[in-house]
Design an enzyme around this catalytic site. Structure first.
Site, PDB file in Angstrom:
ATOM      1  N   TYR A  15       0.825  -1.206   0.000  1.00 31.17           N
ATOM      2  CA  TYR A  15       0.000   0.000   0.000  1.00 31.17           C
ATOM      3  C   TYR A  15       0.868   1.269   0.000  1.00 31.17           C
ATOM      4  CZ  TYR A  15      -3.335   3.419   2.039  1.00 31.17           C
ATOM      5  OH  TYR A  15      -4.115   4.531   2.318  1.00 31.17           O
ATOM      6  N   ILE A  16       1.716   1.436   1.026  1.00 29.91           N
ATOM      7  CA  ILE A  16       2.542   2.641   1.092  1.00 29.91           C
ATOM      8  C   ILE A  16       3.619   2.592   0.010  1.00 29.91           C
ATOM      9  CG2 ILE A  16       3.816   4.186   2.625  1.00 29.91           C
ATOM     10  CD1 ILE A  16       1.179   3.446   3.874  1.00 29.91           C
ATOM     11  N   PHE A  84      10.095  -0.956   3.397  1.00 29.70           N
ATOM     12  CA  PHE A  84       8.682  -1.117   3.769  1.00 29.70           C
ATOM     13  C   PHE A  84       8.388  -2.557   4.191  1.00 29.70           C
ATOM     14  CE2 PHE A  84       7.163   2.906   2.368  1.00 29.70           C
ATOM     15  CZ  PHE A  84       7.765   3.219   1.158  1.00 29.70           C
ATOM     16  N   LYS A  88       2.399  -6.364   9.401  1.00 32.50           N
ATOM     17  CA  LYS A  88       1.954  -5.127  10.076  1.00 32.50           C
ATOM     18  C   LYS A  88       0.575  -5.231  10.724  1.00 32.50           C
ATOM     19  CE  LYS A  88      -0.466  -2.828   6.420  1.00 32.50           C
ATOM     20  NZ  LYS A  88      -0.786  -1.495   5.935  1.00 32.50           N
ATOM     21  N   SER A 135       6.618   3.615  12.933  1.00 37.22           N
ATOM     22  CA  SER A 135       5.191   3.797  13.218  1.00 37.22           C
ATOM     23  C   SER A 135       4.985   4.533  14.528  1.00 37.22           C
ATOM     24  CB  SER A 135       4.512   2.417  13.288  1.00 37.22           C
ATOM     25  OG  SER A 135       3.219   2.536  13.850  1.00 37.22           O
ATOM     26  N   ALA A 136       3.916   5.283  14.602  1.00 34.18           N
ATOM     27  CA  ALA A 136       3.552   5.980  15.845  1.00 34.18           C
ATOM     28  C   ALA A 136       3.255   4.980  16.956  1.00 34.18           C
ATOM     29  CB  ALA A 136       2.327   6.854  15.599  1.00 34.18           C
ATOM     30  N   TYR A 159       4.070  -6.419  17.160  1.00 34.47           N
ATOM     31  CA  TYR A 159       4.291  -5.610  15.950  1.00 34.47           C
ATOM     32  C   TYR A 159       5.016  -4.310  16.323  1.00 34.47           C
ATOM     33  CZ  TYR A 159       3.150  -1.874  12.695  1.00 34.47           C
ATOM     34  OH  TYR A 159       3.219  -0.772  11.879  1.00 34.47           O
ATOM     35  N   LYS A 163       9.049  -2.693  15.616  1.00 36.85           N
ATOM     36  CA  LYS A 163       9.399  -1.357  15.100  1.00 36.85           C
ATOM     37  C   LYS A 163      10.379  -0.666  16.038  1.00 36.85           C
ATOM     38  CE  LYS A 163       6.782  -1.166  11.391  1.00 36.85           C
ATOM     39  NZ  LYS A 163       7.372  -1.147  10.045  1.00 36.85           N
ATOM     40  N   PHE A 188       1.786   7.973  11.188  1.00 34.76           N
ATOM     41  CA  PHE A 188       0.595   7.931  12.021  1.00 34.76           C
ATOM     42  C   PHE A 188      -0.419   7.032  11.304  1.00 34.76           C
ATOM     43  CE2 PHE A 188       1.329  10.329  15.897  1.00 34.76           C
ATOM     44  CZ  PHE A 188       2.662  10.605  15.682  1.00 34.76           C
ATOM     45  N   ASN A 189      -1.578   7.501  10.898  1.00 40.37           N
ATOM     46  CA  ASN A 189      -2.537   6.549  10.302  1.00 40.37           C
ATOM     47  C   ASN A 189      -2.730   6.794   8.807  1.00 40.37           C
ATOM     48  OD1 ASN A 189      -3.024   6.564  13.302  1.00 40.37           O
ATOM     49  ND2 ASN A 189      -4.469   4.959  12.684  1.00 40.37           N
ATOM     50  N   ASN A 208      -8.242  -4.854   9.481  1.00 41.03           N
ATOM     51  CA  ASN A 208      -7.984  -4.480  10.883  1.00 41.03           C
ATOM     52  C   ASN A 208      -8.239  -2.991  11.087  1.00 41.03           C
ATOM     53  OD1 ASN A 208      -6.721  -7.033  11.845  1.00 41.03           O
ATOM     54  ND2 ASN A 208      -5.229  -6.547  10.255  1.00 41.03           N
TER      55      ASN A 208
HETATM   56  C1  WQD Z   1      -8.096   3.580  14.224  1.00 42.02           C
HETATM   57  C2  WQD Z   1      -9.258   3.893  15.147  1.00 42.02           C
HETATM   58  C3  WQD Z   1      -9.885   2.050  16.546  1.00 42.02           C
HETATM   59  C4  WQD Z   1     -11.297  -0.503  13.231  1.00 42.02           C
HETATM   60  C5  WQD Z   1      -2.738   0.699  13.766  1.00 42.02           C
HETATM   61  C6  WQD Z   1      -1.293   0.383  14.079  1.00 42.02           C
HETATM   62  C7  WQD Z   1      -0.397   1.351  13.350  1.00 42.02           C
HETATM   63  C8  WQD Z   1      -0.692   1.267  11.894  1.00 42.02           C
HETATM   64  C9  WQD Z   1      -2.131   1.724  11.689  1.00 42.02           C
HETATM   65  C10 WQD Z   1       0.270  -0.433  10.486  1.00 42.02           C
HETATM   66  C11 WQD Z   1      -9.083   3.346  16.560  1.00 42.02           C
HETATM   67  C12 WQD Z   1     -11.013   2.397  15.583  1.00 42.02           C
HETATM   68  C13 WQD Z   1     -10.756   0.553  13.959  1.00 42.02           C
HETATM   69  C14 WQD Z   1     -12.667  -0.834  13.386  1.00 42.02           C
HETATM   70  C15 WQD Z   1     -12.893   0.925  15.002  1.00 42.02           C
HETATM   71  N1  WQD Z   1      -0.516  -0.063  11.451  1.00 42.02           N
HETATM   72  N2  WQD Z   1     -11.561   1.249  14.827  1.00 42.02           N
HETATM   73  N3  WQD Z   1     -13.413  -0.110  14.263  1.00 42.02           N
HETATM   74  O1  WQD Z   1      -5.016   1.075  15.773  1.00 42.02           O
HETATM   75  O2  WQD Z   1      -4.663   3.583  15.355  1.00 42.02           O
HETATM   76  O3  WQD Z   1      -3.088   1.944  14.323  1.00 42.02           O
HETATM   77  O4  WQD Z   1      -2.963   0.765  12.378  1.00 42.02           O
HETATM   78  O5  WQD Z   1       0.939   0.226   9.758  1.00 42.02           O
HETATM   79  O6  WQD Z   1       0.955   1.000  13.574  1.00 42.02           O
HETATM   80  O7  WQD Z   1      -1.067   0.528  15.465  1.00 42.02           O
HETATM   81  O8  WQD Z   1      -5.416   2.113  13.475  1.00 42.02           O
HETATM   82  O9  WQD Z   1      -7.259   1.929  11.854  1.00 42.02           O
HETATM   83  O10 WQD Z   1      -6.884   0.012  13.494  1.00 42.02           O
HETATM   84  O11 WQD Z   1      -7.842   2.174  14.323  1.00 42.02           O
HETATM   85  O12 WQD Z   1     -13.605   1.562  15.801  1.00 42.02           O
HETATM   86  O13 WQD Z   1     -13.213  -1.790  12.740  1.00 42.02           O
HETATM   87  O14 WQD Z   1     -10.443   3.280  14.631  1.00 42.02           O
HETATM   88  O15 WQD Z   1     -10.386   1.717  17.846  1.00 42.02           O
HETATM   89  O16 WQD Z   1      -9.668   4.258  17.473  1.00 42.02           O
HETATM   90  P1  WQD Z   1      -4.600   2.187  14.855  1.00 42.02           P
HETATM   91  P2  WQD Z   1      -6.864   1.483  13.225  1.00 42.02           P
END
Ligand code: WQD
Length: 347
Positions: A15-16, A84, A88, A135-136, A159, A163, A188-189, A208
């Protein structure tokens, strides 16, 4: 880093990686993909050809194969590497820690060994130059927000632990060998997709992450979104994150490679500095797509933190980079990708 230089993207079909491939091409670099396609789709190569107008240079293989990596560095006279490749999925890492330590930490060691053999040899054509996809998540559960790079690091899952360990390895190799030029980028995200709608996020199985789950609900693949927790100490009770458009993230990698020409290594946050809650993302996506996203607030997800968003000022200072696209653009581009590719690259 001058242009027309070859840049190796390990995991570049992901993706990235694929979005960074486009950004590097447009900046005048020659990107080369090394990917074993264990978590990416070969169809992305044809999409990259359509976007860039030429067949992407691709080496099929595993970053754990040190002799192969060394041969690829030499074959293409690689000037810099963006790493990359890695697993993950936070949840999977809890279930399969050894897979993550072997793949992520082992892969980084293999890459560093190959780069040592090439760039620290008498016949080297340049300094070992590496951009690392961190990653954050290395900030664990921050005591306050926004987050600056000097915040304490911790891990809450294997995971994130990988990192953190790789960041420490990168600091360690520079001690005896200051020739290493290393940029550690704490994402971050990442969300959204290239405006062409030809490349985007294509998670295997049940997503996820929030945005791909939301887009799959909007396109009718899933009945509703489960919002993980409505009782966080945030304005509307749902989790707050720093969503950054994947094209802004890709541009950050180009800026990081250019900044490494100074010879100095650095670690920076790549975020917007703006936090949005889950419900704010859902509402923005509904506006962008014109589709309803039914949801149900359920229990918190173990390991989640309430708030996580960046102070991006160091990246602005060192890279001369800042994120430009807002949440609406992220949602418009994510929806275009999903609606034009209901089954991702499998279409
Ligand atoms: C975001 C928000 C969830 C799914 C992780 C990794 C980070 C990077 C990005 C890899 C949160 C909420 C999510 C759902 C929800 N990974 N959520 N329902 O957990 O901040 O970061 O992914 O590169 O390293 O730590 O991202 O998108 O999973 O969640 O409510 O079905 O959305 O609780 O608040 P996250 P996320």
């Amino acid at each position: 880093m001058t242009t027309q230089q070859t840049i190796l993207l390990t995991g570049g079909a992901g993706y990235i990686g694929s979005h960074t491939f486009v950004a590097l091409h447009e900046a005048g670099f020659v990107p080369v993909i090394l990917d074993n396609f264990s978590n990416s789709h070969p169809a992305v190569l044809e999409r990259l050809q359509r976007i860039t107008g030429r067949d992407p240079l691709v080496e099929r293989g595993d970053v754990l194969d040190t002799p192969l990596v060394e041969a690829v560095l030499r074959r293409h006279r690689i000037a810099g590497v963006v790493h990359f490749a890695g697993s993950k999925a936070v949840g999977e890492s809890v279930a399969q820690p050894l897979k993550y330590f072997e793949n992520n930490i082992g892969g980084a060691i293999s890459l560093l060994r190959a780069m040592e053999a090439v760039y620290l040899a008498p016949d080297s054509w340049g300094p070992p130059t590496l951009v690392f996809s961190s990653s954050a998540t290395v900030y664990g559960d921050p005591a306050t927000v926004p987050i600056t790079e000097d915040f304490p690091r911790s891990h809450t899952n294997p995971y994130g632990h990988t990192k953190l360990v790789i960041e420490d390895m990168l600091a360690a190799v520079r001690q005896p060998q200051p020739a290493w030029r290393i940029a550690t980028l704490r994402y971050f995200n990442p969300v959204g997709a290239h405006p062409s709608g030809l490349i985007g996020e294509d998670p295997a199985g049940i997503p996820n992450n929030l945005m791909p789950f939301v887009t799959q609900v909007a396109v009718g693949q899933r009945p509703q979104l489960s919002v993980f927790g409505g009782d966080y100490p945030t304005p509307d009770g749902t989790g707050v994150r720093d969503y950054i458009h994947v094209d802004d993230l890709a541009a950050g990698h180009v800026a990081a490679l250019r900044a490494l020409s100074s010879g100095e290594s650095f670690t920076v946050n790549l975020g917007t500095g703006q936090g949005y809650s889950v419900l704010q993302v859902v509402r923005a996506f509904e506006r962008a797509s014109g589709r309803k996203v039914p949801y149900q607030i359920v229990a918190r997800r173990p390991g989640d933190v309430a708030q996580c968003y960046a102070d991006p000022s160091l990246a602005r200072q060192i890279l001369g980079w800042e994120a430009r696209k807002g949440l609406d653009a992220m949602c418009v581009d994510a929806w275009r990708w999903q609606s034009q590719n209901p089954k991702g690259y499998g279409t």
